[in-house]
Motif scaffolding. Sequence first.
Motif, PDB file in Angstrom:
ATOM      1  N   UNK A 120       0.803  -1.217   0.000  1.00  0.00           N
ATOM      2  CA  UNK A 120       0.000   0.000   0.000  1.00  0.00           C
ATOM      3  C   UNK A 120       0.838   1.271   0.000  1.00  0.00           C
ATOM      4  N   UNK A 121       1.867   1.349   0.870  1.00  0.00           N
ATOM      5  CA  UNK A 121       2.668   2.578   0.948  1.00  0.00           C
ATOM      6  C   UNK A 121       3.489   2.772  -0.333  1.00  0.00           C
ATOM      7  N   UNK A 122       3.941   1.686  -0.926  1.00  0.00           N
ATOM      8  CA  UNK A 122       4.698   1.781  -2.173  1.00  0.00           C
ATOM      9  C   UNK A 122       3.779   2.179  -3.331  1.00  0.00           C
ATOM     10  N   UNK A 123       2.526   1.720  -3.268  1.00  0.00           N
ATOM     11  CA  UNK A 123       1.575   2.091  -4.309  1.00  0.00           C
ATOM     12  C   UNK A 123       1.381   3.598  -4.369  1.00  0.00           C
ATOM     13  N   UNK A 124       1.246   4.228  -3.208  1.00  0.00           N
ATOM     14  CA  UNK A 124       1.037   5.667  -3.181  1.00  0.00           C
ATOM     15  C   UNK A 124       2.180   6.389  -3.878  1.00  0.00           C
ATOM     16  N   UNK A 125       3.414   5.990  -3.545  1.00  0.00           N
ATOM     17  CA  UNK A 125       4.585   6.615  -4.161  1.00  0.00           C
ATOM     18  C   UNK A 125       4.618   6.334  -5.655  1.00  0.00           C
ATOM     19  N   UNK A 126       4.306   5.099  -6.028  1.00  0.00           N
ATOM     20  CA  UNK A 126       4.354   4.717  -7.436  1.00  0.00           C
ATOM     21  C   UNK A 126       3.310   5.490  -8.252  1.00  0.00           C
ATOM     22  N   UNK A 127       2.090   5.591  -7.718  1.00  0.00           N
ATOM     23  CA  UNK A 127       1.053   6.356  -8.423  1.00  0.00           C
ATOM     24  C   UNK A 127       1.422   7.846  -8.486  1.00  0.00           C
ATOM     25  N   UNK A 128       1.958   8.333  -7.373  1.00  0.00           N
ATOM     26  CA  UNK A 128       2.357   9.753  -7.343  1.00  0.00           C
ATOM     27  C   UNK A 128       3.390  10.051  -8.414  1.00  0.00           C
ATOM     28  N   UNK A 129       4.422   9.224  -8.498  1.00  0.00           N
ATOM     29  CA  UNK A 129       5.509   9.482  -9.444  1.00  0.00           C
ATOM     30  C   UNK A 129       5.086   9.232 -10.892  1.00  0.00           C
ATOM     31  N   UNK A 130       4.283   8.184 -11.102  1.00  0.00           N
ATOM     32  CA  UNK A 130       3.806   7.915 -12.464  1.00  0.00           C
ATOM     33  C   UNK A 130       2.869   9.028 -12.925  1.00  0.00           C
ATOM     34  N   UNK A 131       2.007   9.482 -12.015  1.00  0.00           N
ATOM     35  CA  UNK A 131       1.099  10.571 -12.361  1.00  0.00           C
ATOM     36  C   UNK A 131       1.855  11.866 -12.619  1.00  0.00           C
ATOM     37  N   UNK A 132       2.855  12.112 -11.785  1.00  0.00           N
ATOM     38  CA  UNK A 132       3.706  13.298 -11.943  1.00  0.00           C
ATOM     39  C   UNK A 132       4.346  13.322 -13.334  1.00  0.00           C
ATOM     40  N   UNK A 133       4.953  12.221 -13.712  1.00  0.00           N
ATOM     41  CA  UNK A 133       5.642  12.155 -14.999  1.00  0.00           C
ATOM     42  C   UNK A 133       4.685  12.408 -16.155  1.00  0.00           C
ATOM     43  N   UNK A 134       3.515  11.789 -16.122  1.00  0.00           N
ATOM     44  CA  UNK A 134       2.571  11.921 -17.243  1.00  0.00           C
ATOM     45  C   UNK A 134       1.870  13.272 -17.250  1.00  0.00           C
ATOM     46  N   UNK A 135       1.554  13.790 -16.065  1.00  0.00           N
ATOM     47  CA  UNK A 135       0.870  15.076 -16.022  1.00  0.00           C
ATOM     48  C   UNK A 135       1.810  16.209 -16.449  1.00  0.00           C
ATOM     49  N   UNK A 136       3.075  16.110 -16.049  1.00  0.00           N
ATOM     50  CA  UNK A 136       4.049  17.118 -16.454  1.00  0.00           C
ATOM     51  C   UNK A 136       4.247  17.082 -17.973  1.00  0.00           C
ATOM     52  N   UNK A 137       4.315  15.886 -18.533  1.00  0.00           N
ATOM     53  CA  UNK A 137       4.465  15.765 -19.976  1.00  0.00           C
ATOM     54  C   UNK A 137       3.272  16.392 -20.690  1.00  0.00           C
ATOM     55  N   UNK A 138       2.068  16.180 -20.147  1.00  0.00           N
ATOM     56  CA  UNK A 138       0.876  16.770 -20.757  1.00  0.00           C
ATOM     57  C   UNK A 138       0.949  18.296 -20.711  1.00  0.00           C
ATOM     58  N   UNK A 139       1.394  18.853 -19.587  1.00  0.00           N
ATOM     59  CA  UNK A 139       1.551  20.303 -19.475  1.00  0.00           C
ATOM     60  C   UNK A 139       2.545  20.820 -20.513  1.00  0.00           C
ATOM     61  N   UNK A 140       3.640  20.090 -20.658  1.00  0.00           N
ATOM     62  CA  UNK A 140       4.661  20.512 -21.623  1.00  0.00           C
ATOM     63  C   UNK A 140       4.115  20.486 -23.048  1.00  0.00           C
ATOM     64  N   UNK A 141       3.371  19.451 -23.374  1.00  0.00           N
ATOM     65  CA  UNK A 141       2.800  19.340 -24.721  1.00  0.00           C
ATOM     66  C   UNK A 141       1.767  20.436 -24.977  1.00  0.00           C
ATOM     67  N   UNK A 142       0.951  20.744 -23.974  1.00  0.00           N
ATOM     68  CA  UNK A 142      -0.056  21.788 -24.136  1.00  0.00           C
ATOM     69  C   UNK A 142       0.598  23.151 -24.346  1.00  0.00           C
ATOM     70  N   UNK A 143       1.641  23.418 -23.598  1.00  0.00           N
ATOM     71  CA  UNK A 143       2.335  24.698 -23.739  1.00  0.00           C
ATOM     72  C   UNK A 143       3.049  24.788 -25.082  1.00  0.00           C
ATOM     73  N   UNK A 144       3.602  23.687 -25.534  1.00  0.00           N
ATOM     74  CA  UNK A 144       4.258  23.669 -26.846  1.00  0.00           C
ATOM     75  C   UNK A 144       3.231  23.987 -27.934  1.00  0.00           C
ATOM     76  N   UNK A 145       2.042  23.399 -27.820  1.00  0.00           N
ATOM     77  CA  UNK A 145       0.990  23.665 -28.793  1.00  0.00           C
ATOM     78  C   UNK A 145       0.551  25.130 -28.731  1.00  0.00           C
ATOM     79  N   UNK A 146       0.648  25.730 -27.558  1.00  0.00           N
ATOM     80  CA  UNK A 146       0.269  27.121 -27.348  1.00  0.00           C
ATOM     81  C   UNK A 146       1.415  28.082 -27.724  1.00  0.00           C
ATOM     82  N   UNK A 147       2.480  27.509 -28.291  1.00  0.00           N
ATOM     83  CA  UNK A 147       3.668  28.259 -28.738  1.00  0.00           C
ATOM     84  C   UNK A 147       4.394  28.927 -27.578  1.00  0.00           C
ATOM     85  N   UNK A 148       4.335  28.291 -26.419  1.00  0.00           N
ATOM     86  CA  UNK A 148       5.045  28.793 -25.241  1.00  0.00           C
ATOM     87  C   UNK A 148       6.145  27.803 -24.896  1.00  0.00           C
ATOM     88  N   UNK A 149       7.380  28.268 -25.007  1.00  0.00           N
ATOM     89  CA  UNK A 149       8.520  27.379 -24.791  1.00  0.00           C
ATOM     90  C   UNK A 149       9.311  27.817 -23.561  1.00  0.00           C
TER      91      UNK A 149
END
Length: 552
Positions: free
Chosen positions: A220-249
Amino acid sequence: MTPEQLAEKILQALAALAADGTITVEGGLPRELKVERPKNPEHGDYATNVAMQLGKRAGLNPRQFAELLAAKLRDDEAITAVEIAGPGFINLRVAADAQGKVAQSILEAGEKYGTSDSLQGRTINLEFISANPTGPLHLGHTRWAAVGDALARVLTAAGASVSREFYINDRGNQMDKFGESLRAAAHGHKIPEDGYHGEYILELAQRIVAEIPDILTLPEDEQLVAFREAGYERQLKEQQEQLEHFRTKFDVWFSERSLHEQDGVPHAIQKLRDQGHLYEADDALWMRTTDFTDDKDRVLIRSNGEPTYFASDAAYYVNKRERGFETCIYLLGADHHGYVNRLKAIAACAGDDPEHNIEILIGQLVKILKGGEEMRLSKRAGTIVTLAELVEEGGVDGLRYTLCRYPADSPLTLDIEEMTRQASENPVFYVQYAHARLASILRNADELGIKLDEFDPGLLSHEREGDLLRALAEFPRVVATAAELREPHRIARYLEDTASAFHKFYDSCRVLPRGDEEVEPVHKARLTLVSATRTVLANGLDLLGVSAPERM
C-alpha cells in the motif's frame, strides 16, 4: 528617416552650436534625446522639447534657444521645415526621400527590424509559470503563458539574454494527495474529500494501470509513491505538450525537489546566515525580513526541523542568482500580492539590490464568456477552465493575441465569440487581415512580373504614405519601450495602429497598375512600402507568438 536618426541630427546640430561658441550649456549636452510624433499631424512629422530642457542651462529663454537650433537644422536637406511653437517646442518636417528610406532599411533588416541593443548585456531569468504537476494548466496559467512568452520575446528583441523558466511545485502534501487520489481511482474507491477530483484523475489512473499493470500488486505505501511518481511524470508531460501547442517554450523546467535533494536549501540558508539576517526563536529558524519592508519575519525551518515553502523560495532565488542572472523576474497571479515584499526581502537579505536584481509582476484575474455566460467548469477537471479547452474554443492566435493585448495588471473579461469573429472589430483578425492583404498585393505584383529591384524614396510623398512610413519607423522604439517597461501589450496596440495606417494608405494610393498601364516608378515605390509594412506586421505578430497568415 527613423526617429532615432532624426534625434542624432539634432544632437549633431547642438554639438555644432556648442563647438562654435553659439551656446554654452551648463553641465554639457545630453548624450541622447527623444523626438516624438505630435498628436496633431498639422504640427509636423516630429517634435522635440530639447530647447525647453536646455534653454535655462544655456542662459537663454527656451524660444531663443529654439531659434538658434532651428536655424542650424534648416541647413539639413533631410529636414524641409522647422517651426517653433508655444514656449519652445520645435516641430519638424522630414523630406520625402529621407522618410522614404525607412522602407528600404526595413527590407534590408528583414526579421531583425525592430530589434535593438537597449538591454544588451542584461541577463534575465523570467519565471512565468509556477504550477503543481497534479492537474491540467488552467485559465490563470494561460494568461501568463501568453504574456510571459511574449515578454521573453520582447526582452530578447531588445538585446537581453533571457532564460524562460517553469517552476515545478513537485514537493509537499499536494503531491501525496495527488498520488492518493490516483490510487483510490485505480481501485474504484472514493477519492478523499481533500484530494483531486475530475474526470482526468480517473483517466490518468486507468492509463497508469494499463501501462504499469504490476502497480496494483505493490504494498500500500509503495503504491502511493508509485502512483504519485507515475502521475507526476505523465501530467508534467501533458503540461509541456499543451504549452508547446500554445507556442510557449521554456528553457528550464526547474524542480522544487531539486533544491532539497541537491542541498540547495542548506546552501542558501548558510549564505543568508553569513549575511547576518537569520535568527532562532521558538526552536525555529527565522529570516528577519521586516528589516526590508516585509510585514512580518518569515520562518525558514520549523521547530520540527522541516523547511517551509518560504525556504524553497529563498533557495530558489539564491540558485537563480548563482546561475549568473542579473535580474530575476517573477510573474505571479492575482492572489500573490503578499509575495512582493517577501520576495524583495529575500533579495535584500541575500545581499542584493531588491530594486534591481528582482522584479515581481502581478497579473489580474481573467473571466471568459461563452454565449454571454461565464465559463466556470471544465469537462475534464471539474472546477477549473483548462488551457486546452480555452485553446479549443478560442484558437491559439485569438487567445494569445487577446491575452497579450491588455496590461497584465488589469482584470480582463474575454468573450469567445468576439475573439473568434472574423470582422474588423476583432483586433487579431484586423491585424492578421492586414498582413494577408499585404501578402496578396505582393503576390499580384509577382504575377505581373514587377520586381522590387530599385525604388525612388522621394516618390513616397503622399500624406498617407508619410503617415505609414512614420508608423513603421516607430517600431524599434515601441519594442524597446515594451521591453523596458515589461509591457508586451504595447506591441499589439502598435500593430493595430499600423494596420489602420496601412488600410488608409491603400484606400488613397494606387499600388498596382490598372489594366494595360505601364509599370511606373511610383508603383515600385509603393510596392516597396507594402513589402516593408508586411515585414513589420509579421515581426510584431511574431513577438506576440501569433501567426502572420498569407491568406485569409
